[in-house]
Design an enzyme around this catalytic site. Structure first.
Site, PDB file in Angstrom:
ATOM      1  N   VAL A 553      47.545  45.208  34.341  1.00 56.03           N
ATOM      2  CA  VAL A 553      47.593  43.885  34.596  1.00 56.03           C
ATOM      3  C   VAL A 553      47.270  44.459  36.590  1.00 56.03           C
ATOM      4  CG1 VAL A 553      49.010  41.978  34.941  1.00 56.03           C
ATOM      5  CG2 VAL A 553      49.151  43.607  33.094  1.00 56.03           C
ATOM      6  N   GLY A 555      46.104  41.251  40.031  1.00 47.60           N
ATOM      7  CA  GLY A 555      46.284  39.938  40.470  1.00 47.60           C
ATOM      8  C   GLY A 555      45.250  38.980  39.608  1.00 47.60           C
ATOM      9  N   PHE A 556      44.321  39.040  38.792  1.00 52.14           N
ATOM     10  CA  PHE A 556      43.918  38.224  38.452  1.00 52.14           C
ATOM     11  C   PHE A 556      43.752  38.000  37.327  1.00 52.14           C
ATOM     12  CE2 PHE A 556      40.013  37.378  36.269  1.00 52.14           C
ATOM     13  CZ  PHE A 556      38.949  36.530  37.265  1.00 52.14           C
ATOM     14  N   LYS A 558      45.323  40.002  33.139  1.00 50.92           N
ATOM     15  CA  LYS A 558      44.943  41.434  31.913  1.00 50.92           C
ATOM     16  C   LYS A 558      43.621  42.122  31.849  1.00 50.92           C
ATOM     17  CE  LYS A 558      49.010  40.203  29.446  1.00 50.92           C
ATOM     18  NZ  LYS A 558      49.449  39.732  28.382  1.00 50.92           N
ATOM     19  N   ASP A 670      40.760  45.339  50.970  1.00 46.21           N
ATOM     20  CA  ASP A 670      42.357  45.271  49.732  1.00 46.21           C
ATOM     21  C   ASP A 670      41.850  46.670  49.796  1.00 46.21           C
ATOM     22  OD1 ASP A 670      44.529  44.578  49.157  1.00 46.21           O
ATOM     23  OD2 ASP A 670      43.951  44.364  47.059  1.00 46.21           O
TER      24      ASP A 670
END
Length: 894
Positions: A553, A555-556, A558, A670
């Site tokens: 999982v 940040g967007f 699953k 990131d």
């Protein structure tokens, strides 16, 4: 009391002896009253049992607390065949102390500890160290249930899975249990016939009754916490301050952790420390929280405009279908009048309280108070999160737009069946990690800072309404079958993939597979680069999003394992409409990756945006994220130093291509170990471009942007100035380099203050020339000293405070390749040499080569840059190496 405090610190002139005597008497009486008040509110536990399981005699931990072995203890289960005393096979360097973690009591049948106590509430703390306890008891077989006085505390509890998912060496589970008779029983039972249960340490400490009732958020009602309710401590944070160890906590032996890893988004606010002795507990007992909790705080920025548009928010991963008690601790140290600082309190996007004002409650400066709120967290799609957010209440027009918080505790309450057990966490494959948990708390580390659930807007209620409207729209949209209407837009906004109006979605086309693009409106991106999938194809590929196919999982949303085109494995990332990342990140990911192809970048195969869905399809990366291979997953074979260097070189090549090889500079924004994925051959590929930005042009040295990234990896200069350059990626990559070398998270709040950040900690040792003291124990004696030196220098340069002082990614890449050359040469020499001398002691002298390399890399001339490119990437093979670099390709030849 504030006035009296000021009088004590000031010089009073012109008073007679009688006047001084009266003031002294007056102050003495008040001080005596305050002292009596504090004394009366103190708490001395009548029971404080610290049991070192699987051990004999008395031993002290690192804090000097004495633990008594359970061998022949009157509280321990009877000595029978199914009880085993065992020692851990190895000691993890992050263990706070060998006691109580290096010995364990193992159970192969149900067994009960029975503590004789008086009626009342007790802290029950269970300590677990997932390790192999001889060959008969591997760590993965420990799956068990723990019950106490009729309540299920843990069920199907896998210590190894939990520790691996949270990247923790040890686990602490703390419960508040009420005893109505004279026994506190704790029963352990394995959940599999071939498995076992175990425990390393048990604490039983009497406590005052801290809980009563609280308003139920989202309902006009009070939630009553009865004397029989069992609570589990999920989080306990010293907001704005350092971690507080048990020996400094009012005889209740609680641990308070730094709140930084749990802050949501870039709005960190500012921290303060009153640093005085002016704290007066007043209306609350002093055992409610330690002095250090109330004298430190986190507030918002000095800019009222910024504060009025953003929340100060904390995010917590929790278990669904439970009620939680959130306790917020406050103490005002700046403002003295009502309505100078008034703010709203939101919990899970619901208003808990409006216009809350610490001084307005009747508290004076330096008087702590606390507020309790209860909230039920229902089951939901994706991982459940609980948010606590503060925002200035502009409606009441306070003098200052600000908010403050000193401490935060979050407790889970048992359900109607007497159960507190939640599911074991699952390690994320493409998670955006924020750092490990301290042990008591469930960590966001396995559920990233970038996977922080819904975005909390300026007014929480408005966001909740907007979410409901969006959900209703999607529901109606699906029911009416609008996706099949060629004249209607799809559920998500158009994606102008290449800019300009001519490239927005607007016409139905066929997919690359030849199937109809029903309901799809794709851009004119080349189909060979970015394939469009129908939703039906995605459902077929993932077996209708079968939960067993979940890889992780982020940040967007699953990520599922899928198969397309008759067996080709892919990773399918399905957007969650309530997740932090949404349409913008979806668009950015397609926009970036559809134009990029590189051996060290994860390839985007295609996407789907039908039926109110946002779905991305990537190459399948069989070995998952780099982070799991260096720590947190003992089931994987440890990487050698050469493998780690090769992986870092691959990731650096991918970043170097982004910075210099694409049509425009691309800043990833990131970079971290969970966004570096490995294929079946351990080839590193940089992933997750949802936060990426196109870099500065010749006319600009930076991109001004809202700060985004992951805590622990974030460039401090970017955070301060909100000006993004490719050197921000270089800083983050420097953190990755030390993370790979030391095999520990970027942020570990359970460690002493100076060790929490790996960037600060490793830099300290690097600059002292003692880097070898903190490397991964698995690498000790296996790294050539010159290779380590070159690697450490590269990482140190990446972490320079100012971006202008950091090297370009091409120079970082060259240094890593040179470190690899040094390691390989030393390995070859060791094979030739019949001596058994350890590798770390027999490295050849490459000082003359190393000096040349340092000089060349430090030179900003064109020839150095060109050479750096030639060695940096096999994808840039049209550049000829300079003479200097050609001599370094094979240092053995010199």
């Amino acid at each position: 009391m504030f006035l009296l405090s000021k009088m004590r610190r000031s010089t009073v002139r012109g008073l007679s002896g009688t006047g001084w005597g009266m003031i002294a008497l007056f102050l003495g009486v008040l001080s005596l009253g305050a002292a009596q008040n504090n004394t009366n509110s103190s708490f001395i536990p009548k029971v404080a049992i610290l049991m070192n399981c699987g051990s004999q005699g008395s031993k002290s931990d690192a804090m000097g607390r004495s633990w008594v072995g359970d061998e022949e203890s009157k509280y321990a289960p009877p000595t029978v065949a199914n009880l085993v005393s065992a020692a851990a096979s190895s000691q993890d360097p992050s263990l706070p102390s060998p006691v109580p973690y290096m010995t364990a009591r193992i159970f192969t049948a149900p067994a009960t500890y029975s503590f004789v106590v008086s009626p009342g509430r007790y802290w029950l703390r269970l300590h677990f160290y997932p390790s192999d306890y001889t060959q008969s008891y591997p760590r993965s077989d420990a799956i068990f249930t723990v019950a106490s006085n009729g309540y299920t505390l843990l069920h199907n509890f896998s210590t190894s899975q939990t520790a691996d998912a949270l990247t923790q060496a040890y686990l602490i589970r703390e419960f508040s249990v009420n005893v109505s008779n004279d026994h506190l029983n704790v029963t352990f039972s394995q959940d599999r016939k071939s498995g076992y249960a175990f425990v390393n340490g048990i604490e039983v400490v009497s406590m005052p009754d801290l809980f009563n009732s609280a308003p139920l958020v989202g309902a006009d009602a009070q939630f009553s916490i009865s004397s029989s309710t069992v609570l589990q401590t999920m989080y306990r944070l010293n907001v704005g301050g350092q971690a507080i160890q048990p020996i400094k906590d009012s005889n209740l032996s609680r641990t308070w952790y730094d709140d930084t890893p749990y802050i949501y988004g870039a709005a960190y606010g500012i921290t303060g420390d009153n640093g005085t002795n002016d704290l007066v507990y007043g209306s609350i007992p002093q055992y409610m929280a330690p002095v250090d909790v109330y004298t430190t705080y986190r507030s918002m920025t000095p800019d009222p405009t910024v504060n009025s548009n953003f929340n100060l928010t904390w995010m917590f991963y929790v278990d669904a279908n439970f009620t939680y008690l959130a306790r917020l601790h406050f103490c005002e140290w700046i403002y003295t009048l009502p309505n100078q600082r008034a703010f709203n309190i939101y919990i899970n996007n619901q208003t808990a309280e409006t216009a809350f004002d610490v001084i307005g409650t009747g508290a004076n400066l330096g008087n702590p108070i606390y507020k309790d709120y209860a909230i039920y967290v229902p089951a939901q799609e994706g991982d459940p999160y609980l948010f606590v957010a503060l925002q200035p209440d502009v409606a009441v027009k306070p003098q200052y737009y600000d908010a403050i918080l000193n401490g935060l505790e979050l407790f889970k309450l048992n359900d109607s069946a007497g159960n507190l057990a939640g599911p074991n966490p699952v390690a994320s494959i493409v998670d955006n990690s924020q750092g490990p948990d301290s042990g008591v708390n469930a960590s966001p580390s396995s559920h990233s800072s970038s996977s922080k659930g819904p975005v909390i807007g300026g007014v929480a209620g408005g966001v909740a309404v907007l979410g409901l409207i969006l959900a209703l729209f999607c529901f109606i949209h699906r029911r009416r079958g609008r996706s099949s209407d060629g004249d209607k837009p799809s559920g998500w906004l158009p994606l102008p993939l290449y800019g300009g109006n001519s490239h927005t979605m607007g016409s139905k086309v066929s997919t690359a597979s030849g199937k109809s693009g029903t309901g799809s409106y794709v851009s004119s991106a080349p189909s060979s680069f970015c394939r469009h999938f129908t939703f039906a194809e995605i459902q077929e590929a993932t077996k209708n999003f079968d939960e067993s196919r979940i890889l992780g999982v982020g940040g967007f949303g699953k990520v599922y394992e899928g198969e397309v085109d008759g067996g080709t494995k892919v990773a399918v990332k399905r957007g969650n409409p309530l997740a932090e990342q949404g349409i913008h990140e979806f668009q950015t990911e397609i926009e970036m990756l559809s134009k990029l192809r590189h051996r060290h970048l994860v390839s985007l195969i295609g996407y789907c945006e039908e039926n109110c869905e946002m779905i991305l399809v990537y190459d399948y990366m069989a070995k998952g994220p780099l982070r799991g291979h260096i720590y947190g997953n003992s089931n994987l074979i440890p990487l050698s130093w050469k493998q780690r260097l090769e992986i870092c070189i691959g990731a650096a090549r991918g970043l170097h291509y982004l910075h210099t090889g694409a049509a425009q500079t691309i800043i990833h924004r990131d970079v971290k170990t969970t966004n570096i994925l490995l294929d079946e051959n351990l080839v590193a590929k940089v992933s997750d471009f949802g936060l990426s930005k196109t870099g500065p042009t010749l006319d600009h040295t930076h991109v001004s942007t809202v700060v985004k990234g992951s805590f622990g990896y974030l460039d401090p200069e970017y955070y301060r100035r909100q000006q993004l350059t490719e050197k921000s990626d270089v800083y983050s990559f420097g953190v990755v380099l030390f993370e790979v070398l030391c095999a520990r998270p970027a942020i570990n709040p359970s460690l002493p203050r100076e060790q929490v950040s790996i960037a600060e900690w490793a830099l300290h040792y690097q600059r002292k020339g003692m880097l070898e003291q903190i490397i991964d124990p698995l690498l000790k004696g296996k790294i050539n000293p010159e290779s380590l030196k070159k690697y450490g220098e590269a990482a140190e340069k990446c972490l320079a405070e100012q971006g202008v002082d950091r090297p370009a990614m091409g120079d970082v890449l060259w240094n890593l390749e040179f470190a690899l050359q040094l390691q390989e040469t030393a390995m070859e020499n060791k094979l030739v040499d019949d001596s058994t001398t350890d590798l770390i002691q027999m490295s050849p002298d490459y000082s003359h080569v190393n000096n040349s390399a340092t000089y060349a890399v430090g030179d900003n001339s064109t020839s150095t840059s060109t050479a750096g490119h030639s060695l940096a990437s096999v994808d840039l093979d049209d550049v000829t190496p300079s003479a200097v670099f050609s001599q370094l390709v094979n240092p053995q030849g010199r």
